[in-house]
Design an enzyme around this catalytic site. Structure first.
Site, PDB file in Angstrom:
ATOM      1  N   LYS A  35       6.355  46.489  59.821  1.00  0.00           N
ATOM      2  CA  LYS A  35       6.697  46.443  61.249  1.00  0.00           C
ATOM      3  C   LYS A  35       7.680  45.297  61.509  1.00  0.00           C
ATOM      4  O   LYS A  35       7.872  44.434  60.644  1.00  0.00           O
ATOM      5  CB  LYS A  35       5.426  46.266  62.075  1.00  0.00           C
ATOM      6  N   ARG A 130      -7.767  43.956  71.823  1.00  0.00           N
ATOM      7  CA  ARG A 130      -6.412  44.428  72.104  1.00  0.00           C
ATOM      8  C   ARG A 130      -6.457  45.962  72.103  1.00  0.00           C
ATOM      9  O   ARG A 130      -6.453  46.577  73.145  1.00  0.00           O
ATOM     10  CB  ARG A 130      -5.413  43.899  71.064  1.00  0.00           C
ATOM     11  N   TYR A 256      22.278  15.663  70.067  1.00  0.00           N
ATOM     12  CA  TYR A 256      21.936  15.724  71.488  1.00  0.00           C
ATOM     13  C   TYR A 256      20.743  14.844  71.805  1.00  0.00           C
ATOM     14  O   TYR A 256      19.776  14.802  71.032  1.00  0.00           O
ATOM     15  CB  TYR A 256      21.630  17.162  71.894  1.00  0.00           C
ATOM     16  N   MET A 304      22.707  24.479  68.449  1.00  0.00           N
ATOM     17  CA  MET A 304      22.870  25.933  68.346  1.00  0.00           C
ATOM     18  C   MET A 304      23.400  26.346  66.980  1.00  0.00           C
ATOM     19  O   MET A 304      22.932  27.312  66.378  1.00  0.00           O
ATOM     20  CB  MET A 304      23.819  26.431  69.447  1.00  0.00           C
TER      21      MET A 304
HETATM   22  C1  LIG Z   1       0.447  43.498  61.487  1.00  0.00           C
HETATM   23  C2  LIG Z   1      -0.748  44.227  61.091  1.00  0.00           C
HETATM   24  C3  LIG Z   1      -1.282  44.084  59.815  1.00  0.00           C
HETATM   25  C4  LIG Z   1      -0.724  43.110  58.802  1.00  0.00           C
HETATM   26  O1  LIG Z   1      -1.141  41.807  59.157  1.00  0.00           O
HETATM   27  P1  LIG Z   1      -0.779  40.533  58.248  1.00  0.00           P
HETATM   28  O2  LIG Z   1      -1.506  39.412  58.879  1.00  0.00           O
HETATM   29  O3  LIG Z   1       0.698  40.366  58.361  1.00  0.00           O
HETATM   30  O4  LIG Z   1      -1.202  40.872  56.892  1.00  0.00           O
HETATM   31  C5  LIG Z   1      -2.363  44.874  59.477  1.00  0.00           C
HETATM   32  N1  LIG Z   1      -2.909  45.735  60.354  1.00  0.00           N
HETATM   33  C6  LIG Z   1      -2.441  45.876  61.610  1.00  0.00           C
HETATM   34  C7  LIG Z   1      -3.098  46.834  62.535  1.00  0.00           C
HETATM   35  C8  LIG Z   1      -1.361  45.122  62.027  1.00  0.00           C
HETATM   36  O5  LIG Z   1      -0.889  45.267  63.257  1.00  0.00           O
END
Ligand SMILES: *Cc1c(COP(=O)(O)O)cnc(C)c1O
Length: 365
Positions: A35, A130, A256, A304
């Site tokens: 993801k 969640r 800065y 930046m």
């Molecule tokens: C992001 C995610 C993972 C992976 O989590 P990590 O901490 O990066 O290993 C696994 N399961 C679900 C549902 C997630 O959203």
């Protein structure tokens, strides 16, 4: 000449980290979680290193299409399922498996016209609050799904809030077990932290684990453990070069806000990397950095397009010298992303995801 900054993605390190996940849970199949554009690495850049996984898990439908376009014919799991009813058409067309975490998603499925029933992962809320059905609503959701001709196999999943801490997974795992006890179907519970810390528990190691961050060379429970402890390899190197060197006198100020003042004569290097590249602006003076593979520290505020570094430990450094912001440096040197993240008060996750689009990315080995 282009600006000298670049990010390298290490294919071999990705496959070694995937091996580590397999080693931790040898009887499980592995979802490589890709993801957020493979945690900022770029799906196309990690594909070669992670294609040994049993499936890819993500949550953006456009990213699922990219994985299919790379030629992947195996499982793809949408971790948040569908966002609206018509997403199911894409699931049918691309053969995407999808999480089901709420009643609306079940209603959309019930109204979906498909020749081929869908493989779904019914999600339980084991305390994170969640996504997912609460323990007392889980069975009813399962029964409702099970009655649909649009649904093929139902797998069971949950996600832990505290797998990286001492609080651990005991209670949520017990709740998940209680809710799913006599239901058929494969299980999936373990993220990276659970896979590394708790896979001795057969319930975590079955049937699918879902490692994300560990694949990308960051320790899910840093600073309790670092990547050396878990035998993980950095998969992203952010590197650049010195573009100027300044000789400072006592009392000279840097950057800065004049946030750093020299108390002795010293040499300072100016690096072509700033917060517009994804380097955290919150990194204070003293953040570790490698110059020509030698560990030193940042001085003053992050701008930046530039940061400034102490050249005292690297007297030979000059404009053009290689600077490693995180990852693998020259001569076998290494700066884990977790160390940099920590000084900015954040996690390796956020740094890798925040790599800016203006940084050119290249896959190596
Ligand atoms: C992001 C995610 C993972 C992976 O989590 P990590 O901490 O990066 O290993 C696994 N399961 C679900 C549902 C997630 O959203």
């Amino acid at each position: 000449m282009p600006r000298p900054i670049e990010a390298l993605i290490h294919t071999r390190a990705l496959s070694q980290n995937l091996q580590r996940a397999r080693q931790a849970a040898p009887d499980a199949r592995v979802w490589a979680v890709v993801k957020a554009n493979a945690y900022g690495h770029g799906i196309e850049h990690v594909y070669e290193g992670l294609r040994g996984a049993d499936g890819f898990a993500l949550l953006d439908l456009a990213e699922a299409e990219r994985v299919r376009r790379l030629g992947w014919r195996g499982p793809i799991l949408l971790l948040e399922g569908t966002f609206e009813a018509r997403d199911l058409e894409l699931c049918s067309r691309l053969n995407l498996w999808h999480a089901v975490h709420c009643d609306e998603q079940i209603s959309w499925l019930a109204a979906h016209k498909t020749q081929v029933p869908h493989r779904v992962f019914l999600k339980m809320n084991s305390g994170m609050n969640r996504l997912g059905f609460r323990r007392d609503a889980f069975r009813a959701a399962w029964a409702r799904l099970n009655a649909l001709p649009q649904v093929d196999e139902i797998s069971l999943m949950t996600h832990f809030s505290d797998a990286d801490t001492a609080a651990g997974i005991t209670q949520p795992l017990a709740d998940f077990e209680a809710a799913t006890a006599d239901l058929p179907g494969e299980r999936s519970v373990g993220n990276s932290a659970a896979t590394l810390r708790h896979a001795a528990d057969a319930r975590v190691a079955a049937d699918w684990v879902r490692p994300g961050i560990m694949l990308y060379g960051s320790a899910p429970d840093y600073p309790e453990h670092d990547i050396a402890h878990w035998q993980l390899q950095p998969t992203m190197t952010l590197r650049s070069r010195l573009i100027a060197v300044q000789a400072l006198h006592p009392g000279d100020r840097v950057g800065y806000g004049s946030a750093f003042v020299a108390d002795a004569p010293m040499r300072l290097g100016v690096v072509a990397c700033g917060y517009a590249d994804g380097y955290p602006r919150l990194c204070p003076t003293g953040t570790p950095v490698l110059v020509d593979g030698v560990r030193t520290r940042t001085l003053g505020r992050v701008s930046m397009d530039m940061i400034t570094v102490d050249l005292e430990p690297v007297p030979q450094a000059a404009p053009g010298s290689e600077v490693t912001l995180w990852g693998e440096g020259p001569g076998g040197s290494r700066l884990p992303i977790d160390e940099v993240a920590r000084t900015a008060g954040t996690l390796g996750y956020e740094l890798m995801c925040a790599l800016a689009p203006r940084v050119p990315v290249r896959t190596v080995d």
